[in-house]
Design a protein around this motif. Structure first.
Motif, PDB file in Angstrom:
ATOM      1  N   ILE A  26       0.834  -1.197   0.000  1.00  0.00           N
ATOM      2  CA  ILE A  26       0.000   0.000   0.000  1.00  0.00           C
ATOM      3  C   ILE A  26       0.874   1.254   0.000  1.00  0.00           C
ATOM      4  N   VAL A  27       0.464   2.231  -0.790  1.00  0.00           N
ATOM      5  CA  VAL A  27       1.209   3.479  -0.978  1.00  0.00           C
ATOM      6  C   VAL A  27       0.502   4.602  -0.210  1.00  0.00           C
ATOM      7  N   ARG A  28       1.284   5.515   0.354  1.00  0.00           N
ATOM      8  CA  ARG A  28       0.718   6.704   0.992  1.00  0.00           C
ATOM      9  C   ARG A  28       1.062   7.923   0.143  1.00  0.00           C
ATOM     10  N   VAL A  29       0.057   8.786  -0.089  1.00  0.00           N
ATOM     11  CA  VAL A  29       0.284  10.023  -0.837  1.00  0.00           C
ATOM     12  C   VAL A  29      -0.152  11.205   0.011  1.00  0.00           C
ATOM     13  N   ASP A  30       0.414  12.373  -0.292  1.00  0.00           N
ATOM     14  CA  ASP A  30       0.017  13.587   0.416  1.00  0.00           C
ATOM     15  C   ASP A  30      -1.215  14.192  -0.244  1.00  0.00           C
ATOM     16  N   GLN A  31      -1.629  15.355   0.196  1.00  0.00           N
ATOM     17  CA  GLN A  31      -2.858  15.973  -0.292  1.00  0.00           C
ATOM     18  C   GLN A  31      -2.730  16.504  -1.716  1.00  0.00           C
ATOM     19  N   GLN A  32      -1.545  16.451  -2.277  1.00  0.00           N
ATOM     20  CA  GLN A  32      -1.340  16.810  -3.692  1.00  0.00           C
ATOM     21  C   GLN A  32      -1.161  15.561  -4.564  1.00  0.00           C
ATOM     22  N   GLY A  33      -1.233  14.381  -3.963  1.00  0.00           N
ATOM     23  CA  GLY A  33      -1.110  13.141  -4.716  1.00  0.00           C
ATOM     24  C   GLY A  33       0.312  12.654  -4.889  1.00  0.00           C
ATOM     25  N   LYS A  34       1.267  13.251  -4.180  1.00  0.00           N
ATOM     26  CA  LYS A  34       2.667  12.839  -4.281  1.00  0.00           C
ATOM     27  C   LYS A  34       2.931  11.675  -3.328  1.00  0.00           C
ATOM     28  N   VAL A  35       3.635  10.657  -3.823  1.00  0.00           N
ATOM     29  CA  VAL A  35       3.965   9.491  -2.994  1.00  0.00           C
ATOM     30  C   VAL A  35       4.943   9.905  -1.896  1.00  0.00           C
ATOM     31  N   LEU A  81      -9.002  12.146  -9.217  1.00  0.00           N
ATOM     32  CA  LEU A  81     -10.408  11.901  -8.897  1.00  0.00           C
ATOM     33  C   LEU A  81     -10.589  11.821  -7.388  1.00  0.00           C
ATOM     34  N   HIS A  82      -9.703  11.104  -6.711  1.00  0.00           N
ATOM     35  CA  HIS A  82      -9.790  10.952  -5.264  1.00  0.00           C
ATOM     36  C   HIS A  82      -9.537  12.283  -4.553  1.00  0.00           C
ATOM     37  N   LEU A  83      -8.540  13.019  -5.032  1.00  0.00           N
ATOM     38  CA  LEU A  83      -8.223  14.297  -4.410  1.00  0.00           C
ATOM     39  C   LEU A  83      -9.398  15.256  -4.515  1.00  0.00           C
ATOM     40  N   GLU A  84     -10.048  15.262  -5.674  1.00  0.00           N
ATOM     41  CA  GLU A  84     -11.195  16.160  -5.889  1.00  0.00           C
ATOM     42  C   GLU A  84     -12.355  15.793  -4.967  1.00  0.00           C
ATOM     43  N   ILE A  85     -12.672  14.505  -4.877  1.00  0.00           N
ATOM     44  CA  ILE A  85     -13.806  14.087  -4.055  1.00  0.00           C
ATOM     45  C   ILE A  85     -13.515  14.317  -2.578  1.00  0.00           C
ATOM     46  N   HIS A  86     -12.329  13.942  -2.129  1.00  0.00           N
ATOM     47  CA  HIS A  86     -11.993  14.152  -0.720  1.00  0.00           C
ATOM     48  C   HIS A  86     -12.036  15.644  -0.365  1.00  0.00           C
ATOM     49  N   ALA A  87     -11.640  16.507  -1.289  1.00  0.00           N
ATOM     50  CA  ALA A  87     -11.663  17.948  -1.025  1.00  0.00           C
ATOM     51  C   ALA A  87     -13.093  18.471  -0.922  1.00  0.00           C
ATOM     52  N   LEU A  88     -13.978  17.930  -1.749  1.00  0.00           N
ATOM     53  CA  LEU A  88     -15.368  18.393  -1.763  1.00  0.00           C
ATOM     54  C   LEU A  88     -16.228  17.734  -0.691  1.00  0.00           C
ATOM     55  N   VAL A 100     -13.386   6.847   2.323  1.00  0.00           N
ATOM     56  CA  VAL A 100     -12.910   5.839   1.362  1.00  0.00           C
ATOM     57  C   VAL A 100     -13.596   6.071   0.022  1.00  0.00           C
ATOM     58  N   ILE A 101     -12.819   5.980  -1.043  1.00  0.00           N
ATOM     59  CA  ILE A 101     -13.338   6.113  -2.411  1.00  0.00           C
ATOM     60  C   ILE A 101     -12.891   4.906  -3.219  1.00  0.00           C
ATOM     61  N   ILE A 102     -13.835   4.313  -3.951  1.00  0.00           N
ATOM     62  CA  ILE A 102     -13.563   3.136  -4.789  1.00  0.00           C
ATOM     63  C   ILE A 102     -13.962   3.444  -6.228  1.00  0.00           C
ATOM     64  N   HIS A 103     -13.054   3.201  -7.147  1.00  0.00           N
ATOM     65  CA  HIS A 103     -13.415   3.233  -8.574  1.00  0.00           C
ATOM     66  C   HIS A 103     -12.854   1.985  -9.239  1.00  0.00           C
ATOM     67  N   ASN A 104     -13.703   1.323 -10.008  1.00  0.00           N
ATOM     68  CA  ASN A 104     -13.264   0.167 -10.776  1.00  0.00           C
ATOM     69  C   ASN A 104     -14.269  -0.097 -11.887  1.00  0.00           C
ATOM     70  N   HIS A 105     -13.953  -1.085 -12.718  1.00  0.00           N
ATOM     71  CA  HIS A 105     -14.827  -1.485 -13.816  1.00  0.00           C
ATOM     72  C   HIS A 105     -15.370  -2.876 -13.464  1.00  0.00           C
ATOM     73  N   SER A 106     -16.215  -2.918 -12.460  1.00  0.00           N
ATOM     74  CA  SER A 106     -16.709  -4.199 -11.955  1.00  0.00           C
ATOM     75  C   SER A 106     -17.508  -4.924 -13.029  1.00  0.00           C
ATOM     76  N   GLU A 164     -12.687  16.190 -12.034  1.00  0.00           N
ATOM     77  CA  GLU A 164     -13.440  17.254 -11.368  1.00  0.00           C
ATOM     78  C   GLU A 164     -14.931  17.135 -11.663  1.00  0.00           C
ATOM     79  N   LYS A 165     -15.270  16.789 -12.911  1.00  0.00           N
ATOM     80  CA  LYS A 165     -16.671  16.650 -13.285  1.00  0.00           C
ATOM     81  C   LYS A 165     -17.344  15.529 -12.500  1.00  0.00           C
ATOM     82  N   CYS A 166     -16.652  14.397 -12.366  1.00  0.00           N
ATOM     83  CA  CYS A 166     -17.204  13.280 -11.593  1.00  0.00           C
ATOM     84  C   CYS A 166     -17.384  13.660 -10.129  1.00  0.00           C
ATOM     85  N   ALA A 167     -16.389  14.336  -9.578  1.00  0.00           N
ATOM     86  CA  ALA A 167     -16.448  14.724  -8.171  1.00  0.00           C
ATOM     87  C   ALA A 167     -17.632  15.645  -7.915  1.00  0.00           C
TER      88      ALA A 167
END
Length: 246
Positions: free
Chosen positions: A69-78, A91-98, A104-110, A154-157
């Motif tokens: 598992i990777v940790r990133v900061d609020q700008q998405g940097k590892v 996508l995650h940064l936008e949703i978490h900000a809004l 927790v955010i999940i995106h996949n092509h189930s 941003e549009k999805c968020a």
């Protein structure tokens, strides 16, 4: 006076898990539910310090362990980890900000969720398990580019608003939740609902559960959590492959 026998102490349902182990388990469990489009898909889990834990870009969801598992900061940097992070981290940064409420955010092509997303239709609720989560299942009915494009993320968020989940037309699914346990319930319920609806409609259709019943039942289950479900499924995966915790 007859002395009462002591009440036996219950064993822990799960060993103590690190946040990284929880995220690795969530990836493994959802892969088994149909979130299995090769190495596609990403999950973020917000931590108390504002950083995000994210599954690595290079690994499929069924093979990773806690140390991947990777940790990133609020700008998405590892800032922690040995792998790369998905280009769609925006996508995650936008949703978490809004949505400060989202942990927790999940995106996949189930497998079946994407069928309904491709058909640009919202699956009816035909059975109790499909009704475990209430609230509108949104449909984003246009696909312009991948969610790693800044404009699309941003549009999805913004389009998600306060909703719990969405189908992304010609693309896949998006699920948000307060924590890992709730994310697991919502994501598996979405794929179950999509799968059951596909089978029912393949038979020629059926009678969906009334909206008010879904709202009541889903509010009870999603609001309170499904007792012991996360723990039981996590134990199953740990038995199958204890390396998930490493």
């Amino acid at each position: 006076m007859k002395q009462m026998a002591p009440v036996p102490r219950q064993k822990p349902l799960l060993p103590e898990l690190t946040p990284q182990a929880e995220l690795a388990l969530l990836c493994r469990l959802l892969y088994a539910e149909g979130y299995d489009d090769h190495i596609a898909g990403h999950i973020s889990s917000k931590q108390a310090d504002g950083s995000l834990l994210v599954n690595p870009w290079e690994l499929a969801w069924d093979e990773l362990g806690a140390s991947d598992i990777v940790r990133v900061d609020q700008q998405g940097k590892v800032i922690e980890g040995h792998w790369n992070v998905t280009p769609a981290i925006n996508l995650h940064l936008e949703i978490h900000a809004l949505r400060p409420d989202v942990g927790v955010i999940i995106h996949n092509h189930s497998r079946f969720g994407t069928v309904w997303a491709n058909a640009q239709r919202v699956p009816p609720v035909y059975d109790q398990t499909s009704a475990q989560v209430n609230g509108e299942l949104l449909l984003f009915d246009e696909y312009n580019s991948a969610v790693n494009a800044a404009s699309e993320g941003e549009k999805c968020a913004r389009g998600l608003g306060q909703a719990k989940w969405a189908l992304l037309a010609n693309h896949g699914v998006l699920v948000v939740a307060n924590d890992i346990r709730q994310a697991h319930l919502r994501a598996l319920t979405l794929e179950w609902r999509c799968r059951q609806a596909w089978h029912v409609e393949a038979l020629g259709g059926g009678r969906a559960i009334r909206d008010e019943v879904v709202e009541q039942f889903g509010g009870m289950v999603d609001g309170n959590g499904f007792p012991f479900l996360w723990e039981a499924m996590a134990r199953k995966e740990i038995r199958r492959d204890p390396a998930v915790l490493e």
